[in-house]
Design a protein around this motif. Structure first.
Motif, PDB file in Angstrom:
ATOM      1  N   UNK A 188       0.849  -1.262   0.003  1.00  0.00           N
ATOM      2  CA  UNK A 188      -0.002   0.054   0.148  1.00  0.00           C
ATOM      3  C   UNK A 188       0.595   1.304   0.035  1.00  0.00           C
ATOM      4  N   UNK A 189       1.817   1.229   0.807  1.00  0.00           N
ATOM      5  CA  UNK A 189       2.831   2.365   0.810  1.00  0.00           C
ATOM      6  C   UNK A 189       3.675   2.587  -0.306  1.00  0.00           C
ATOM      7  N   UNK A 190       3.898   1.505  -0.962  1.00  0.00           N
ATOM      8  CA  UNK A 190       4.840   1.832  -2.251  1.00  0.00           C
ATOM      9  C   UNK A 190       3.623   2.226  -3.228  1.00  0.00           C
ATOM     10  N   UNK A 191       2.579   1.704  -3.560  1.00  0.00           N
ATOM     11  CA  UNK A 191       1.550   2.402  -4.513  1.00  0.00           C
ATOM     12  C   UNK A 191       1.366   3.867  -3.877  1.00  0.00           C
ATOM     13  N   UNK A 192       1.425   4.304  -2.939  1.00  0.00           N
ATOM     14  CA  UNK A 192       1.021   5.803  -2.560  1.00  0.00           C
ATOM     15  C   UNK A 192       2.379   6.670  -2.879  1.00  0.00           C
ATOM     16  N   UNK A 193       3.662   5.863  -2.663  1.00  0.00           N
ATOM     17  CA  UNK A 193       4.711   6.543  -2.844  1.00  0.00           C
ATOM     18  C   UNK A 193       5.111   6.831  -4.167  1.00  0.00           C
ATOM     19  N   UNK A 194       4.587   6.188  -5.189  1.00  0.00           N
ATOM     20  CA  UNK A 194       4.610   6.092  -6.677  1.00  0.00           C
ATOM     21  C   UNK A 194       3.650   7.343  -7.058  1.00  0.00           C
ATOM     22  N   UNK A 195       2.873   7.943  -6.266  1.00  0.00           N
ATOM     23  CA  UNK A 195       1.889   8.901  -6.532  1.00  0.00           C
ATOM     24  C   UNK A 195       0.496   8.506  -7.018  1.00  0.00           C
ATOM     25  N   UNK A 196       0.322   7.217  -7.026  1.00  0.00           N
ATOM     26  CA  UNK A 196      -1.027   6.739  -7.432  1.00  0.00           C
ATOM     27  C   UNK A 196      -2.210   6.779  -6.363  1.00  0.00           C
ATOM     28  N   UNK A 197      -3.280   7.111  -6.795  1.00  0.00           N
ATOM     29  CA  UNK A 197      -4.207   7.626  -5.762  1.00  0.00           C
ATOM     30  C   UNK A 197      -5.481   6.472  -5.920  1.00  0.00           C
ATOM     31  N   UNK A 198      -5.641   6.223  -7.223  1.00  0.00           N
ATOM     32  CA  UNK A 198      -6.918   5.364  -7.493  1.00  0.00           C
ATOM     33  C   UNK A 198      -6.703   4.215  -8.587  1.00  0.00           C
ATOM     34  N   UNK A 199      -7.708   3.672  -8.703  1.00  0.00           N
ATOM     35  CA  UNK A 199      -7.435   2.410  -9.660  1.00  0.00           C
ATOM     36  C   UNK A 199      -7.614   3.353 -11.178  1.00  0.00           C
ATOM     37  N   UNK A 200      -6.942   2.600 -12.204  1.00  0.00           N
ATOM     38  CA  UNK A 200      -6.639   3.213 -13.635  1.00  0.00           C
ATOM     39  C   UNK A 200      -5.994   4.772 -13.331  1.00  0.00           C
ATOM     40  N   UNK A 201      -5.346   5.082 -12.694  1.00  0.00           N
ATOM     41  CA  UNK A 201      -4.547   6.257 -12.314  1.00  0.00           C
ATOM     42  C   UNK A 201      -3.259   6.185 -12.641  1.00  0.00           C
ATOM     43  N   UNK A 202      -2.521   6.720 -13.517  1.00  0.00           N
ATOM     44  CA  UNK A 202      -1.363   6.445 -14.230  1.00  0.00           C
ATOM     45  C   UNK A 202      -0.423   7.710 -13.785  1.00  0.00           C
ATOM     46  N   UNK A 203       0.953   7.291 -13.532  1.00  0.00           N
ATOM     47  CA  UNK A 203       1.694   8.586 -13.409  1.00  0.00           C
ATOM     48  C   UNK A 203       3.262   7.967 -14.366  1.00  0.00           C
ATOM     49  N   UNK A 204       4.028   9.061 -14.573  1.00  0.00           N
ATOM     50  CA  UNK A 204       5.147   8.744 -15.329  1.00  0.00           C
ATOM     51  C   UNK A 204       6.183   9.226 -14.278  1.00  0.00           C
ATOM     52  N   UNK A 205       7.235   8.157 -14.006  1.00  0.00           N
ATOM     53  CA  UNK A 205       8.213   8.404 -12.998  1.00  0.00           C
ATOM     54  C   UNK A 205       9.854   7.910 -13.748  1.00  0.00           C
ATOM     55  N   UNK A 206      10.714   8.662 -13.141  1.00  0.00           N
ATOM     56  CA  UNK A 206      12.135   8.450 -13.765  1.00  0.00           C
ATOM     57  C   UNK A 206      12.431   6.873 -13.353  1.00  0.00           C
ATOM     58  N   UNK A 207      13.097   6.322 -14.143  1.00  0.00           N
ATOM     59  CA  UNK A 207      13.363   4.972 -13.932  1.00  0.00           C
ATOM     60  C   UNK A 207      14.836   4.764 -13.115  1.00  0.00           C
TER      61      UNK A 207
END
Length: 65
Positions: A20-39
């Motif tokens: 749960x904390x990893x998903x939140x740390x990536x910036x995701x807030x809900x199902x089908x929400x997408x973010x672009x992050x640096x690799x």
């Protein structure tokens, strides 16, 4: 640097706290929400702890604007 598009495909309800904390740390807030992050190694660790909740694909930014 390379970028990744990360999308949440399942709910975090009923999952263990690290996932749960990893998903939140990536910036995701809900199902089908997408973010672009640096690799990076940190982001790869977040993704690894919640692989069952996420989809990951490479992202290439278009610089035409």
């Amino acid at each position: 640097m390379a970028q990744l598009k990360v999308t949440q495909i399942k709910s975090t309800i009923g999952n263990k706290r690290p996932a749960r904390e990893s998903v939140r740390s990536l910036g995701l807030k809900r199902i089908h929400h997408s973010v672009v992050v640096e690799d990076s190694a940190i982001v790869r660790g977040y993704i690894r702890s919640a692989t069952h909740l996420l989809t990951v694909e490479p992202y290439e930014a278009t610089e035409g604007k």
